[in-house]
Design an enzyme around this catalytic site. Sequence first.
Site, PDB file in Angstrom:
ATOM      1  N   THR A 183       0.834  -1.202   0.000  1.00 27.53           N
ATOM      2  CA  THR A 183       0.000   0.000   0.000  1.00 27.53           C
ATOM      3  C   THR A 183       0.869   1.252   0.000  1.00 27.53           C
ATOM      4  O   THR A 183       0.651   2.183  -0.791  1.00 27.53           O
ATOM      5  CB  THR A 183      -0.923   0.027   1.232  1.00 27.53           C
ATOM      6  OG1 THR A 183      -1.695  -1.166   1.275  1.00 27.53           O
ATOM      7  CG2 THR A 183      -1.856   1.225   1.186  1.00 27.53           C
ATOM      8  N   ASP A 184       1.850   1.288   0.880  1.00 27.88           N
ATOM      9  CA  ASP A 184       2.744   2.443   0.939  1.00 27.88           C
ATOM     10  C   ASP A 184       3.512   2.615  -0.363  1.00 27.88           C
ATOM     11  O   ASP A 184       3.672   3.734  -0.863  1.00 27.88           O
ATOM     12  CB  ASP A 184       3.738   2.278   2.090  1.00 27.88           C
ATOM     13  CG  ASP A 184       3.136   2.618   3.447  1.00 27.88           C
ATOM     14  OD1 ASP A 184       2.079   3.271   3.485  1.00 27.88           O
ATOM     15  OD2 ASP A 184       3.724   2.230   4.467  1.00 27.88           O
ATOM     16  N   ILE A 185       3.996   1.524  -0.907  1.00 24.54           N
ATOM     17  CA  ILE A 185       4.821   1.610  -2.108  1.00 24.54           C
ATOM     18  C   ILE A 185       4.006   2.092  -3.298  1.00 24.54           C
ATOM     19  O   ILE A 185       4.438   2.986  -4.042  1.00 24.54           O
ATOM     20  CB  ILE A 185       5.488   0.253  -2.396  1.00 24.54           C
ATOM     21  CG1 ILE A 185       6.522  -0.050  -1.310  1.00 24.54           C
ATOM     22  CG2 ILE A 185       6.142   0.245  -3.773  1.00 24.54           C
ATOM     23  CD1 ILE A 185       7.075  -1.450  -1.354  1.00 24.54           C
TER      24      ILE A 185
END
Length: 398
Positions: A183-185
């Site tokens: 998700t962050d990436i």
Amino acid sequence: MSEHRPPPLEGIRVLDLSRILAGPWCTQNLADLGADVIKVERPGAGDDTRGWGPPYMKGPDGKDTSEAAYYLSCNRNKRSITVDYATPEGADLIRELAAKSDILVENFKVGGLKKYGLDYDSLRAVNPRLIYCSVTGFGQTGPYAERPGYDFMIQGMAGLMSITGERDDLPGGGPQKAGVAVTDIITGMYATVAVLAALQERHRSGLGQQLDIALFDCHVAMLANQNSNFFTSGKAPRRAGNAHQNVVPYQVFATSDGHMIVATGNDTQYRAYCKAIGAPELGEDPRFALNSGRVTHRDVLIPRLVAIMKTGRRDDWIAKLEAVGVPCGPINDIAQAFGHPQAQARELRREIPHRLGGAAPVTASPLRFSGSPVQYRRAPPMLGEHTEEVLRDVLGKP
């Protein structure tokens, strides 16, 4: 050989008020492309991920340093300064830097910087050309806007964990997160695209703007064909283990000595696969001739393929399938992936000299430019390593 041109973003300055992964992933992309990224950190503590170890980078003596591997993964090519912007003096300093920057990236909760006078409206008054990228859990609007968001919880809320993992009716079934903070990436990647688009738009308008990038939005968007499966069928896709919802066979198979992946992307590859494994009749069977039929009759076809694949060694199957153009491969661990001849040929592991001595190991950028390539200029910086340098060079302070 022609000389390389300057990096694409040379001359662009980025003020990076983000921490952890999504924001720093975006700013590392910009730094790799040549931007001068100034990472603003809290005095004495810095980015939370500095302490997210072990493991830590090794020094020349082979002992752990203070630099956590997690922090190293997303902060190369940046300069670090320490500023306490909770104080009036610190906030003034950030405003001065913002006035001389092209881009600001932050990942505070909605409204979190307003109390310091560092929100978009305040900084737009100082620098109308500033591109202000806000990365939050749920965006600037909506009933969840003020809630914090973290990768793991978004993987659950946005649907990924409902389609990841073994089928619920099989041993080991149930919710499963991805093995990396996807998700962050992906949010960092969408933020990068948005920043670059805003830079291009600024060439026309002469003005900056605020970019509203939410982990939740980005994660929903990345579900791609699974969303379309839901839109067109009205049914939420479920977990399929290591199989594919829309393509058959496209999954992991056990062999006599391990596991491998077979990924037939079209009917021609499927027929070649059947011949290579000694079962041409499965390629000619009208039930399985087209992918739509193979998806429909998956429960009939797959057990037959499973039985065949178990009779041979992994590497023997790979050699046979590669010889006829069928996509396939082993399941490597990360050490094996970096040890692969292709990874070595592409120099996917790089080492950058570090201030503590020795070198910081980093993963190469996958962005390859023929004329203005990515440069590995700086190791991930020590906390506040460039404070005096930045204040002198950017603001002219002694």
